[in-house]
Design an enzyme around this catalytic site. Structure first.
Site: not given
Lengths: 218, 218
Positions: B13, B39, B42
């Protein structure tokens, strides 16, 4: 700073976000669908959701029926669980939503069957559902609210020959298998609210449920 | 469907999302800051975060120091609390993050002082912090992680003459007073990670903390 009463902030927020939405999309959705879409934007400030949210196979009415028929509602994360409006879901409809991801049984089941916890949680949810139906002697709707794990959707799809959920919220977020997993939900034609593409999340998943709960509580 | 082991999904990812990021922004941030920014992407699949996330006044090192010095960490929502990696924060650093928003004392305090629960939760957090410092006889850092309520940031600002937090995550989401509240954090120059503009959320707030925890746990 805008001087505004706390109870008016949400109203004002919805006015502002509506004014920024694409007129074609405001016309595309039904009035009740629009309340769901707007709440996903309210939760993310991300206007892509006006293009992403798909209501499949009489979705909104089916989810409302499920909630009004003592459905079992399973989320894939504790974060989604935590975001659901329990004042309405539990207080008004007597439904305690569940998340099995960190449950001891799930961890054990995942180990024993060499699978992921997200997968194991789906199998165990069906097992709990079967037991409850056997115990109560009545048909109970089962709803999966997925805001994180595409594997949860993939597992639901694998089990379709044996078990068919009554409703799916398909809102996992990410870049690996997320679009493919949502495609499986589309192909199944099970009543569902789907956040198409890479976007979604536990917060979006909870926001969708809360938008429907607020409609039911009116 | 991509055949991939669960433990490799996150790695894959991050590879995919990095390949889709703006090269200028990949150069703009430090390596550790970039892990935080990635993040947030993400968690949301929203690439706006590569432009929104601001690290203010030696932010990353300060937050790491706070976590390594037994900080008290207060979130504004149970959803943010639920999203924080407790395996690391509690398991490794012995910190139990706290959320006072639904606490009985907060509800009582809000009623008595005719204020919002988000406001009351800030006042009570400072009170708890003072009591813990008095009890232990040592300086304890205090961190506020705000992913929802701009009023929490406004209250922190109002109290700055009396109390100064050691760190703020300023990531409320929305359309009313959100940008203004983040502006107050910027003016204060308190070490902070700020999601500029309307975006943010409980999930983003938790993702920021988790990115830092993962760096510390390496």
């Amino acid at each position: 700073m805008l001087e505004i009463k706390p109870e008016d902030i949400e109203k004002k927020s919805f006015e502002i976000l509506t004014s920024k939405m694409d007129e074609n999309r405001l016309k595309f959705y039904t009035e009740d669908e629009l309340l769901v879409v707007k709440r996903t934007i309210h939760t993310t400030a991300d206007f892509d959701y006006q293009y992403n949210v798909i209501f499949q196979n009489n979705a909104l009415q089916t989810l409302k029926d499920c909630i009004q028929s003592d459905a079992m509602i399973f989320t894939d994360t504790n974060m989604a669980l935590s975001g659901i409006n329990k004042r309405i879901l539990t207080g008004k409809f007597g439904i305690e939503p569940l998340c099995l991801i960190a449950d001891e049984k799930t961890i054990e089941f995942a180990k024993k069957n060499e699978t992921t916890r997200a997968n194991a949680a789906i199998d165990l949810a069906y097992q709990m559902h079967k037991e409850k139906e056997a115990l109560t002697g009545k048909k109970i709707p089962i709803v999966f609210a997925v805001g994180n794990a595409p594997t949860a959707l993939i597992r639901i799809n694998e089990l379709l020959d044996k078990y068919k959920p009554d409703f799916i919220i398909a809102a996992p977020v990410g870049f690996v298998n997320v679009i493919e997993a949502k495609e499986l939900v589309k192909q199944s034609n099970i009543p569902a609210i789907i956040c198409d593409g890479n976007k979604g999340g536990s917060n979006v998943c909870a926001a969708i449920i809360n938008a429907v709960l607020l409609q039911l509580a009116k």
